[in-house]
Design a protein around this motif. Sequence first.
Motif, PDB file in Angstrom:
ATOM      1  N   TYR A  55      17.944   1.418  -5.907  1.00 55.01           N
ATOM      2  CA  TYR A  55      16.981   2.491  -6.193  1.00 55.01           C
ATOM      3  C   TYR A  55      17.001   3.529  -5.071  1.00 55.01           C
ATOM      4  CZ  TYR A  55      12.503   4.534  -7.648  1.00 55.01           C
ATOM      5  OH  TYR A  55      11.520   5.389  -8.068  1.00 55.01           O
ATOM      6  N   SER A  56      17.201   3.027  -3.840  1.00 49.68           N
ATOM      7  CA  SER A  56      17.377   3.919  -2.694  1.00 49.68           C
ATOM      8  C   SER A  56      18.096   3.130  -1.609  1.00 49.68           C
ATOM      9  CB  SER A  56      16.027   4.434  -2.179  1.00 49.68           C
ATOM     10  OG  SER A  56      16.227   5.463  -1.224  1.00 49.68           O
ATOM     11  N   TYR A  57      18.713   3.818  -0.639  1.00 46.24           N
ATOM     12  CA  TYR A  57      19.445   3.092   0.400  1.00 46.24           C
ATOM     13  C   TYR A  57      19.526   3.931   1.663  1.00 46.24           C
ATOM     14  CZ  TYR A  57      23.218   6.250  -0.827  1.00 46.24           C
ATOM     15  OH  TYR A  57      23.937   7.390  -1.054  1.00 46.24           O
ATOM     16  N   SER A  58      19.820   3.274   2.770  1.00 42.95           N
ATOM     17  CA  SER A  58      19.993   3.969   4.050  1.00 42.95           C
ATOM     18  C   SER A  58      20.925   3.161   4.928  1.00 42.95           C
ATOM     19  CB  SER A  58      18.638   4.115   4.758  1.00 42.95           C
ATOM     20  OG  SER A  58      18.826   4.521   6.109  1.00 42.95           O
ATOM     21  N   THR A  59      21.836   3.847   5.590  1.00 43.03           N
ATOM     22  CA  THR A  59      22.689   3.173   6.563  1.00 43.03           C
ATOM     23  C   THR A  59      22.064   3.311   7.949  1.00 43.03           C
ATOM     24  OG1 THR A  59      24.629   3.579   5.226  1.00 43.03           O
ATOM     25  CG2 THR A  59      25.010   3.028   7.544  1.00 43.03           C
ATOM     26  N   VAL A  60      21.811   2.162   8.578  1.00 45.26           N
ATOM     27  CA  VAL A  60      21.097   2.118   9.855  1.00 45.26           C
ATOM     28  C   VAL A  60      22.093   2.153  11.008  1.00 45.26           C
ATOM     29  CG1 VAL A  60      19.550   0.718  11.284  1.00 45.26           C
ATOM     30  CG2 VAL A  60      19.204   0.816   8.801  1.00 45.26           C
ATOM     31  N   TYR A  73      24.671  -0.993   9.296  1.00 45.28           N
ATOM     32  CA  TYR A  73      24.479  -1.753   8.066  1.00 45.28           C
ATOM     33  C   TYR A  73      23.611  -0.947   7.105  1.00 45.28           C
ATOM     34  CZ  TYR A  73      20.158  -3.131  10.551  1.00 45.28           C
ATOM     35  OH  TYR A  73      18.983  -3.131  11.257  1.00 45.28           O
ATOM     36  N   VAL A  75      20.670  -0.776   4.244  1.00 44.59           N
ATOM     37  CA  VAL A  75      19.498  -1.411   3.639  1.00 44.59           C
ATOM     38  C   VAL A  75      19.172  -0.663   2.351  1.00 44.59           C
ATOM     39  CG1 VAL A  75      18.594  -2.200   5.849  1.00 44.59           C
ATOM     40  CG2 VAL A  75      17.864   0.017   4.944  1.00 44.59           C
ATOM     41  N   ALA A  76      18.462  -1.324   1.470  1.00 40.09           N
ATOM     42  CA  ALA A  76      18.208  -0.703   0.162  1.00 40.09           C
ATOM     43  C   ALA A  76      16.892  -1.174  -0.428  1.00 40.09           C
ATOM     44  CB  ALA A  76      19.345  -1.051  -0.800  1.00 40.09           C
ATOM     45  N   LEU A  77      16.374  -0.345  -1.313  1.00 41.56           N
ATOM     46  CA  LEU A  77      15.371  -0.796  -2.262  1.00 41.56           C
ATOM     47  C   LEU A  77      16.147  -1.117  -3.526  1.00 41.56           C
ATOM     48  CD1 LEU A  77      12.578   1.901  -1.803  1.00 41.56           C
ATOM     49  CD2 LEU A  77      12.334  -0.557  -1.343  1.00 41.56           C
ATOM     50  N   LEU A  85      10.602  -3.784  -7.166  1.00 42.94           N
ATOM     51  CA  LEU A  85      11.543  -3.399  -6.121  1.00 42.94           C
ATOM     52  C   LEU A  85      11.543  -4.470  -5.042  1.00 42.94           C
ATOM     53  CD1 LEU A  85      10.563   0.362  -5.548  1.00 42.94           C
ATOM     54  CD2 LEU A  85      12.681  -0.475  -6.604  1.00 42.94           C
ATOM     55  N   THR A  87      13.146  -5.060  -0.947  1.00 45.51           N
ATOM     56  CA  THR A  87      13.799  -4.441   0.202  1.00 45.51           C
ATOM     57  C   THR A  87      14.799  -5.435   0.783  1.00 45.51           C
ATOM     58  OG1 THR A  87      11.787  -3.206   0.709  1.00 45.51           O
ATOM     59  CG2 THR A  87      13.410  -3.411   2.475  1.00 45.51           C
ATOM     60  N   GLN A  89      19.176  -5.918   2.618  1.00 48.10           N
ATOM     61  CA  GLN A  89      20.445  -5.320   3.020  1.00 48.10           C
ATOM     62  C   GLN A  89      21.460  -5.427   1.890  1.00 48.10           C
ATOM     63  OE1 GLN A  89      22.154  -6.546   6.801  1.00 48.10           O
ATOM     64  NE2 GLN A  89      20.124  -6.614   7.750  1.00 48.10           N
ATOM     65  N   VAL A 100      22.819   5.374  -5.404  1.00 46.64           N
ATOM     66  CA  VAL A 100      21.650   5.129  -6.249  1.00 46.64           C
ATOM     67  C   VAL A 100      22.151   4.784  -7.651  1.00 46.64           C
ATOM     68  CG1 VAL A 100      19.631   6.206  -7.336  1.00 46.64           C
ATOM     69  CG2 VAL A 100      20.142   6.657  -4.922  1.00 46.64           C
TER      70      VAL A 100
ATOM     71  N   LEU B 147      14.549   5.307   3.316  1.00 50.33           N
ATOM     72  CA  LEU B 147      14.577   4.925   1.889  1.00 50.33           C
ATOM     73  C   LEU B 147      13.722   5.884   1.064  1.00 50.33           C
ATOM     74  CD1 LEU B 147      14.283   1.027   2.232  1.00 50.33           C
ATOM     75  CD2 LEU B 147      16.321   2.359   1.656  1.00 50.33           C
ATOM     76  N   ARG B 150      15.714   9.336   0.954  1.00 51.44           N
ATOM     77  CA  ARG B 150      16.878   9.292   0.053  1.00 51.44           C
ATOM     78  C   ARG B 150      16.419   9.441  -1.408  1.00 51.44           C
ATOM     79  NH1 ARG B 150      22.017   9.417   1.055  1.00 51.44           N
ATOM     80  NH2 ARG B 150      21.849   7.742   2.572  1.00 51.44           N
ATOM     81  N   ARG B 151      15.373   8.702  -1.764  1.00 53.78           N
ATOM     82  CA  ARG B 151      14.908   8.750  -3.150  1.00 53.78           C
ATOM     83  C   ARG B 151      14.331  10.123  -3.486  1.00 53.78           C
ATOM     84  NH1 ARG B 151      16.322   6.042  -7.790  1.00 53.78           N
ATOM     85  NH2 ARG B 151      15.023   7.086  -9.331  1.00 53.78           N
ATOM     86  N   VAL B 197      20.176   8.663  12.553  1.00 54.49           N
ATOM     87  CA  VAL B 197      19.527   7.450  13.062  1.00 54.49           C
ATOM     88  C   VAL B 197      19.554   6.384  11.964  1.00 54.49           C
ATOM     89  CG1 VAL B 197      17.431   6.467  14.056  1.00 54.49           C
ATOM     90  CG2 VAL B 197      18.025   8.869  14.496  1.00 54.49           C
ATOM     91  N   ALA B 198      19.061   6.744  10.794  1.00 52.07           N
ATOM     92  CA  ALA B 198      19.154   5.907   9.601  1.00 52.07           C
ATOM     93  C   ALA B 198      19.312   6.896   8.447  1.00 52.07           C
ATOM     94  CB  ALA B 198      17.918   5.029   9.426  1.00 52.07           C
ATOM     95  N   ASP B 199      20.522   7.062   8.014  1.00 48.40           N
ATOM     96  CA  ASP B 199      20.926   8.022   7.011  1.00 48.40           C
ATOM     97  C   ASP B 199      19.957   8.026   5.798  1.00 48.40           C
ATOM     98  OD1 ASP B 199      22.538   9.686   5.559  1.00 48.40           O
ATOM     99  OD2 ASP B 199      23.922   8.118   4.926  1.00 48.40           O
ATOM    100  N   HIS B 247       8.140  -1.226  -1.215  1.00 51.17           N
ATOM    101  CA  HIS B 247       8.535  -1.805  -2.505  1.00 51.17           C
ATOM    102  C   HIS B 247       7.346  -2.192  -3.374  1.00 51.17           C
ATOM    103  CE1 HIS B 247       8.910  -5.325   0.440  1.00 51.17           C
ATOM    104  NE2 HIS B 247       7.847  -5.600  -0.274  1.00 51.17           N
TER     105      HIS B 247
END
Lengths: 139, 385
Positions: A55-60, A73, A75-77, A85, A87, A89, A100, B147, B150-151, B197-199, B247
């Motif tokens: 649903y959403s994600y971010s690279t840390v 790494y 992480v995502a919803l 949902l 949370t 990795q 997404v 998160l 991004r959404r 930092v966190a994309d 969430h």
Amino acid sequence: MDMPRHWRLNEQRYNLVGTECPACGAKLFPPRPICPDCNCKEVQPFRFSGQGEVYSYSTVFQAPSGYEEFVPYTVALVRLKEGPLVTAQLTDMDNDEARVGMKVEMVTRKLREYGEDGVIVYGYKFRKPVADYLETEVD
Amino acid sequence: MRDVSIIGIGQTKVGEHWEKSLRDLAIESLWAAMADAGVEEADVLYVGNMLGGQFVGQEHLGTLIADFAGLRGTEAFRIEAACCSGAAALRQGYLAVASGLHDIVAVTGVEKITDALGCITAVGLAMAADGDYEASQGLSLVAVHALLMRRYMHEYGATNADFAMFAVNAHRNAVGNPYAMFRRPISKDAFEKARMVADPINLLDSAPVADGAATLVLCPAERAREFNGQPIRVAASAVATDSIALHDRRDLLFLESAYLSAQRAYQQARVSPDDIDVFELHDAFTVMSALSLEACGFAKRGEGFKLAQNGDISLEGPIPICTMGGLKARGNPVGATGVYQVVEVVEQLRGQAGPNQVKGPRLGMAQNIGGSGGTAITHILEAMD
Ligand SMILES: [Zn+2]
């Protein structure tokens, strides 16, 4: 964080057990003692399939202490098939593969270690469904 | 219930105070506010703080600060609500005066961050999220907001660069604030080149955490004229909660706590968003500025980021935000931030904001948010004739 704290979460971390509300049908992860939608307290354990999509994600790139070994790494919803949902990795893929809407499934992986003599904590992460990997190999 | 006025403000510069301890910072701001009000004693001291136990190894802060500030014997304790601990302390101070139980109440927000190492700081801040289900998965508080961002970008078709003007505006305003951490402007270009930092959150999307303390002195409005300075009336004080974890939100891109606390505040003050002349919002991350503007009724859903692009949020615009630099450039001394926001609204309403003075403001709003929106506390202040 000590051993009992992790042990208490085993059902969630290994089996993705949340709750289901018998009154309104809401399926909830993590588990709760009362349904946030209808305030019913008779909620029952419910095991999720582990199927879902991002649903959403971010690279840390800057990790909190204890997670440095994984950097960078993602992480995502993850929207589970049953509704909620979660949370977590993403794993077993390159960071720049995350999108997404991408289909994923739950696997058990190492979440972190607590030093040389400490515990190793395992839990859920999500990867592309194995069927997708097999397809890729055939191509 | 009695009307409540703010009769004194005090603040330290936000930054890395190697030479000052948590108690030094708190006392500096407390004494400045008491001098500003012209009071020698307080009936109560409430201390807003999030991380004293984790970063400084010190709890029991109310008593510590009261004792060392010369207020031994005074009722004092600490109040914690993650990143909105400062506004939570003000909320308690407001209730104490409004209820009729206390007359002179000091509210201090204080945080001492820079004694801790960076990776430990991230662990501490992540305690504002759900420990079992967010932080334990390796999420920093930055990642939680990434998160969200991004959404937001996905649903509304916004890009990273679309958020640049929130940071540019904050830095431009910090130049005129002697208490701000980063008193230098940044360019849109620098924002677009900033390190991830966190994309998709880069270094200039996120507010820097730092040391600082700020204090307010409150009293019943009917006694406000007995003291120094120009009293400012607290027209509304409201708190609302949501789920702590992203969430668990009913609607990820709507800050329900911000909406509810703003609505309750508007009702109490009998005003609407159109009446607000300055708005100190919780710009811990640029996406939070957009979401706060939307939740508080200044923009339609999905359009909050556009207010930054067209200049509406500048000092001359219809809804100036972060007028003294915001969290982004004044700096974010976590548990003190909510008190800084209100101190800055008081400066604006008194006409003491120097080069950053908004023209003739009558109503100012401050909204302090805990975590990624788990708690939101809104105060509306009014200049008195
Ligand atoms: Zn229900």
